[in-house]
Structure formats: C-alpha cells, structure tokens
Design a protein around this motif. Structure first.
Motif, PDB file in Angstrom:
ATOM      1  N   ARG A 103      20.364  42.692  23.181  1.00 47.38           N
ATOM      2  CA  ARG A 103      19.744  42.931  21.874  1.00 47.38           C
ATOM      3  C   ARG A 103      19.939  41.725  20.954  1.00 47.38           C
ATOM      4  O   ARG A 103      19.051  41.364  20.170  1.00 47.38           O
ATOM      5  N   MET A 104      21.100  41.105  21.041  1.00 45.14           N
ATOM      6  CA  MET A 104      21.363  39.924  20.231  1.00 45.14           C
ATOM      7  C   MET A 104      20.485  38.756  20.675  1.00 45.14           C
ATOM      8  O   MET A 104      19.923  38.031  19.848  1.00 45.14           O
ATOM      9  N   MET A 105      20.347  38.596  21.989  1.00 45.71           N
ATOM     10  CA  MET A 105      19.509  37.514  22.519  1.00 45.71           C
ATOM     11  C   MET A 105      18.060  37.709  22.122  1.00 45.71           C
ATOM     12  O   MET A 105      17.342  36.733  21.854  1.00 45.71           O
ATOM     13  N   HIS A 107       9.684  34.830  34.769  1.00 46.45           N
ATOM     14  CA  HIS A 107      10.781  33.848  34.706  1.00 46.45           C
ATOM     15  C   HIS A 107      12.128  34.522  34.465  1.00 46.45           C
ATOM     16  O   HIS A 107      13.174  33.978  34.823  1.00 46.45           O
ATOM     17  N   VAL A 108      12.110  35.732  33.886  1.00 42.21           N
ATOM     18  CA  VAL A 108      13.382  36.397  33.604  1.00 42.21           C
ATOM     19  C   VAL A 108      14.048  36.919  34.873  1.00 42.21           C
ATOM     20  O   VAL A 108      15.247  37.214  34.870  1.00 42.21           O
ATOM     21  N   LEU A 109      13.287  37.048  35.949  1.00 41.53           N
ATOM     22  CA  LEU A 109      13.847  37.540  37.204  1.00 41.53           C
ATOM     23  C   LEU A 109      14.257  36.423  38.157  1.00 41.53           C
ATOM     24  O   LEU A 109      15.139  36.596  38.982  1.00 41.53           O
ATOM     25  N   HIS A 167      19.476  31.956  29.643  1.00 35.74           N
ATOM     26  CA  HIS A 167      18.514  33.058  29.534  1.00 35.74           C
ATOM     27  C   HIS A 167      17.137  32.695  30.079  1.00 35.74           C
ATOM     28  O   HIS A 167      16.378  33.566  30.495  1.00 35.74           O
ATOM     29  N   ASP A 168      16.805  31.425  30.087  1.00 37.68           N
ATOM     30  CA  ASP A 168      15.497  30.982  30.586  1.00 37.68           C
ATOM     31  C   ASP A 168      15.607  30.177  31.871  1.00 37.68           C
ATOM     32  O   ASP A 168      14.708  29.403  32.202  1.00 37.68           O
ATOM     33  N   ILE A 227      16.333  25.963  24.682  1.00 33.53           N
ATOM     34  CA  ILE A 227      17.638  26.524  25.034  1.00 33.53           C
ATOM     35  C   ILE A 227      18.753  25.888  24.203  1.00 33.53           C
ATOM     36  O   ILE A 227      19.738  26.556  23.872  1.00 33.53           O
ATOM     37  N   LYS A 228      18.591  24.620  23.831  1.00 30.21           N
ATOM     38  CA  LYS A 228      19.599  23.999  22.960  1.00 30.21           C
ATOM     39  C   LYS A 228      19.617  24.695  21.601  1.00 30.21           C
ATOM     40  O   LYS A 228      20.685  24.961  21.037  1.00 30.21           O
ATOM     41  N   MET A 229      18.442  24.967  21.067  1.00 25.37           N
ATOM     42  CA  MET A 229      18.374  25.621  19.758  1.00 25.37           C
ATOM     43  C   MET A 229      18.883  27.051  19.827  1.00 25.37           C
ATOM     44  O   MET A 229      19.617  27.513  18.938  1.00 25.37           O
ATOM     45  N   VAL A 230      18.536  27.773  20.884  1.00 29.37           N
ATOM     46  CA  VAL A 230      18.999  29.145  21.019  1.00 29.37           C
ATOM     47  C   VAL A 230      20.519  29.178  21.138  1.00 29.37           C
ATOM     48  O   VAL A 230      21.180  30.080  20.606  1.00 29.37           O
TER      49      VAL A 230
END
Length: 206
Positions: free
Chosen positions: A148-150, A98-100, A69-70, A31-34
């Motif tokens: 879409r960007m993510m 995990h997305v929900l 996002h995660d 998540i830091k890199m994203v």
C-alpha cells in the motif's frame, strides 16, 4: 539478474542500478526517485497520528522494495519499455506483466518476501482495476502494508514525471499540485487514505 537478487549480502543495489542504466535511463530515474520517496514516506509514517512508525529494519526493507519494485522491466522488450506513445490494449497488457517477471529468480527467503510485496504495488485499496491477479479478498488493509505504501510513492513519481505521454495538466496546475490532488481524490479507492495522508505529511516536511 539472478546475481542481483541473490548476492552474498542480499540484493545488490549497485548492480541493479547498472543494469537499469544500460536498459533504460527513464526507468533508472524512476527507481532512484521512488527510493528517495520511500524515505519521505517513512518520515510521514512517523509524523502521522493515524499510522505506526516503521522500525529501522522495516525502513530498510521498504527502501529495498522501492529499488526492486520494477525489476521485471529489465526483461521487458525495449519497444514497450521505451515507447513514448499511448499503448494499445495488447501492449498495455504485456507491459503490466513486468510485476511478475523475475520473481522466480529470487532464491533467498528474504528476497522472495520483499519481491512478493513488490508484486502487489499495483493493487488498489478498493480492489477495482488492480493488477496483476488481485484477489477479491485482497482489499483494504488486507493488502500488505508496504504494498500500500509503494502504491502511493510509485504513483506520485509517475504523476510528476513530465516525460510520460499521459501527462495532461490543467492550465496553471503544476505537476506537484496535480499529484497532490490525485492523492486526495483517489484516497479510499486507489490508495489507503491514511497512507496517502502520511506521505503528504512527509512530503511537505521534507
């Protein structure tokens, strides 16, 4: 987790990072890199003639989405999250959930809005093999822009993370070359081609 999502000043990023640090260091690094790649994407959107630049508020929102996002992985069982072998079918299905997870914990309207976009970062541009619950009508530009960007930056980091079990680079091909090739090859299918191109513009310029 509820406190992280519903702080007085919105999402508490520092608390979020602390929770990920105690849960799984690999997920923390991701998540830091994203979040860093979110800035690269914003730069690319400015450079591209095919996309509109983001406003300051949109850039801030997009970076917040990158951090959360995660967030569902915080309550994903350790045996799945820390598994370094290939998933069997039921494990993969469980991991995709995990997305929900935790969306229902968001109370503030703004946080709900951001999480609703984060929930769709595994949608595919052509609607094939997207998850979870991608509808037939949610394809192409009907998928929210930031989702879409993510999709692009999340995948780019996954591809370049050599610790992941599914990495299998061709002889002489660097992980960056592999990622760029996948961005181009999957443009129009997995990724919005204009968004993928914008990201690569920002990546090369960064």
């Amino acid at each position: 987790i509820r406190d992280v999502l519903n702080g007085e000043n919105g999402i508490d990023i520092n608390k979020l990072l602390e929770l990920f640090a105690s849960k799984d260091i690999t997920a923390l690094g991701h998540i830091k890199m994203v979040a860093r790649l979110a800035d690269v994407m914003s730069l690319g959107m400015e450079m591209s003639e095919e996309t509109e630049s983001l406003t300051s508020d949109e850039k801030s929102d997009f970076r917040s989405i990158a951090f959360i996002h995660d967030i569902g992985k915080l309550v994903t069982p350790d045996q799945l999250l820390k598994n370094r072998d290939k998933f069997v079918d039921y494990e993969y299905s469980r991991m995709k959930e995990h997305v929900l997870l935790n969306y229902e914990l968001a109370e503030a309207e703004k946080t709900q809005e951001l999480l609703s976009l984060a929930l769709k970062h595994h949608y595919t541009f052509n609607g094939a093999n997207g998850y979870l619950e991608q509808k037939e009508s949610e394809v192409g530009e009907k998928i929210p822009l930031m989702a879409r960007m993510m999709a692009v930056i999340d995948s780019f980091d996954a591809i370049t993370d050599t610790s992941r079990i599914y990495q299998n680079n061709k002889l002489g091909e660097s992980v960056i070359e592999k990622a760029i090739n996948i961005m181009y090859t999957n443009s129009g299918t997995q990724f919005d081609p204009r968004i993928a191109h914008a990201f690569l513009l920002g990546f090369y310029a960064n």
